[in-house]
Design an enzyme around this catalytic site. Sequence first.
Site, PDB file in Angstrom:
ATOM      1  CE  LYS C  79      -3.810   1.916   2.828  1.00 36.92           C
ATOM      2  NZ  LYS C  79      -4.603   1.704   4.064  1.00 36.92           N
ATOM      3  CB  SER C 154      -7.799   3.839   3.397  1.00 34.15           C
ATOM      4  OG  SER C 154      -7.012   3.184   4.341  1.00 34.15           O
ATOM      5  CB  SER C 178      -8.249   0.960   6.244  1.00 29.71           C
ATOM      6  OG  SER C 178      -8.966   2.167   6.420  1.00 29.71           O
TER       7      SER C 178
END
Lengths: 93, 481, 481
Positions: C79, C154, C178
């Site tokens: 990420k 997210s 997330s």
Amino acid sequence: MAVNRDITEKVADLIKIAIPSSEIDHYASQLNTALDQVDVLQEINTESTPITAQTHGLTNIFGEDHASESLDLDDYHNNKNFRKGYFVVKKVI
Amino acid sequence: MNKEFEFVIGLEVHLQVKTESKMFCRCAADYFGQKPNSRVCPVCLGLPGALPVPNALAVKKCLSLCLATNCQINKISKFDRKNYFYPDLPKGYQISQYDLPLGENGFLEFDVDSDSRRVRIRRIHLEEDTGKSMHTNEETLLDFNKSGIPLIEIVTEPDFVDIEEVLAFAKRLRQTVRFLGISNADMEKGQMRYELNMSLRKVGSQKLPQYKVEVKNIGSISVLEKVIKYEFERQADILASGKLPTQETRGLRDLSGKTYSQRIKEDADDYRYFPEPDIPPMHFSDEYLEEIKSTICELPQARKHRYVFDYKLEPDTAEVLITSKVRSDWFEEAIEKIKDTALIKEIAKWLIKDVNAIIKEQKLKLSELKFTPKQFSQLVEMLYQKKLSGTLAKQVLAEMNSTGDEPEAIVNRKGLSIMADETELIKVIKTVFKDNANVVGDTKKNPNAAKFLLGQVMKATKGKADPAESARLIADLLSKE
Amino acid sequence: MDIKKATIKDIQEGLINKSFSAKELVQEYFHGINSRNKTINAYIYLDQESAEMQAELVDAKLKKSEKILPLEGVPAALKDNFNLIGTPTTASSNMLRDYISPYNATVTERLIKSGALLLGKTNMDAFAHGSSTETSDFGVTLNPYNQEHVAGGSSGGSSAAVAADMCCYAIGSETAGSVRGPAAWCNLYGFAPTYGRISRYGVVAMGSSLDRPGVLANSVYDCALVTDSVSGKDEKDATSIPEAETTYAHNLKAELNNNIKLGIPKQFLDDRIDSQVREQVMQQIKELEKKGAKLIEIDLLDPKYSIAVYTIVSRSEISSNLARLDGIRYGHSSEQVLESIIEQIALNRYEGLGNEARQRSMTGAYVLSAGYYDAYYKKAQQVRTLIIEDFNKAFAKVDLIIGPTMPSVAPKLGVTSGNPVFGELADMLTEPSALAGLPCISVPAGFNNEGLPIGMQIFGPQYSEQLVLNTAYFYEKHLAK
């Protein structure tokens, strides 16, 4: 609790984000929505409740006082403001 | 100074802690004089994702200062974020301490002349230093080597009654931190900075003044003195004209003591303090605090008093001896096991005058002298016992510093013992009289003639005669002529 | 070679059995990436050349029949809030669009040490502020199951990358939900261990007391193995649990503990939750009951309180954590040059930060500011204690808590825009456990009648990862759809 333009401007200044005047109402409204959402906490009695700032329960975590290598900024790629070894900005008055 | 007003002064002292690495990262802390931005890492440069890890030794050193100044220790303590924006503050917040500082409600004792004083310390806490800003005409150059250096902040109560008290406090504090080994407090390297909070009120008024002026970044005690005097006049003039001085932060542009308006502070800044989420709280056990307490050496004020009361030294002399821990430790070693206070006094005198002269002249440190404190005190003892004249002693001292030999060995080798035998001395004097008969005749009219004779005696004895004793005998013999 | 839903085991077996080479494998993944990523927008940074080079090194090892490391040869994604040296680490924000990281996050270091083969960095809500990836400055990430819907957030990019077979597993991070959220919406396993189990050093901080790295993968074993590779005490993170790396994979057993008690919170099944989600998840839970688990209905504090606490705590931490982004040392600085540096900072930040970052920072500053701190921030921290105590009470009665991960399936694109609290509302079922830092996993629980994935979450007390994983593993082996 209603947050007005004045307060919104003050907060924007506190956090140093240059919100233009035309957008202040937009942010005031968002701020109010968020604050409305948190009003529910007033329903709970917390008179003698201790705070929780961290969940891990750790205490006394330190680093030993030994020096190690620093970054070599000669290889720094984010050097838009980096000149002759310094980060340069317009004179701070 | 304007006699209508008196000042209300609080002092904030920022002290860089002597550690190998920075407060929240392990960059080397010896940044002074290094290439700019060469002692930085993701943490102290405020890069995204970096996290702080507190320096164990810095915490220990701050606690030792708290204990040495009689503070109450907050056994549960923590770090907090102080949020504000400034180009030399890379994270946009400073990790500091807010409501649970390491120490609170202490005091420091010191002397103003022979008067014992005490100033209360409101709090002592640990935080990190910011980067350095250097201003040119158009730009500001930022160097983050200093960012993250461990900093102790000491805040006093507004207890100071006169300017001498402020200066004496500052001096004693500086000595104390050096004695404790927590900071070199090298003023030229900016390791100790003062912040003055000063306002004036009518003499005798009990009320706190309605304004406060802050002067930041004062780098030496002498400038501190000048700033206090300047501000006193400046504020007094304004008050005398019926107005109130502006509540503001003022700064310096040079070392003259003159201050300049920097920032008008209407209300306190909103720093939005909250507990630092990246650092677990600190819990100090009684054992841990006892351990730190046991490492605290005798502090300058206590040591000075011991010198005055136990050794009967003059307060001024004692004060000079405690200027540095190195010097007073050296003195302690020299006087070890000596009970005679008159001898101790003599040792003190010689240390301050003659040893100091050697150090200054040869640009040495005490530790670099070739003779030890014990050897030194042996020499002084010989002088004290009149085995040696003062002149000779100086020579021996110089020789000790070049060869490192024992004083007694040097004296014996050079046959430098003072002429202890009075009969021998009288013989020499009589010989000198005979060889300088005309001068002897002049002595009644010319006082310098006796001095000349004394010089001849010293020459004849190769300095081994005791000058005072010789002069006495010369006078005695002349009177019999 | 079939890489559809391939696990780490599948891939390493294939490599060792020489069914395919590492390079062929990487090329196969890039084939998928090149055809799908432009639409789905899971990756915002790719480096095929570097990946192929890494693969060649693995192939060289395999040729010599050398033993390969636990994650070697297995294509993975990171990420984009995890620092990877020499590459852009943008947190999907314009503020950091051109930021090239000079250091590795600890997770990154440890992954590389375990042989991880990184293909690129994935899209996310900018600064992790969201639950849909719609606040990304690099465009939204589409749901591979239905491209008219969001992937979630997210960690939307990480989830979509795994779900669309553009990598085998991916690293995400969770502050509220997330990792669990997008895992639920993309039919994956999403695991986040106890707060402090995996180091946060080098992860662009959102909510410091809440952030935790996690794993998105096609199997429970993969979640366990990747966690084991990156967990353990980190000197650079003072909030990391002082224990060695974990051994969840080694100890993974597909078993339901004897008489295991699964708590189902009333509040997780009320009419705030979509009926299909409720039904589907309850069906799965009932299957677990058939296999021997005891189901116990429990009563937890209403999630609305967790939403409120989370909003205050996370936004406070956000407002402070983003303050380092002033455009001076790195990050966006405006083309417009202003006279005042403070105004320059404010302009840089306005331009670089998106609506979500701005408004969350403002909320945070407000609730921390003088006069409001007690009513908001302190209050939230007090209620946080009550939420934790609430869980402690629950875990005295049950071993694990189980229920739907999200209150709905993935919403359609654009549905959430204009709602300043969408993120916090969508995460209502994950925020309570996030506030307590509890280890949690989301597992696939089926689909709604439109074919959109539904997720079920299982979480337990702090440090109960093995129990959570074993239970999830049992579910995977026997009941997963």
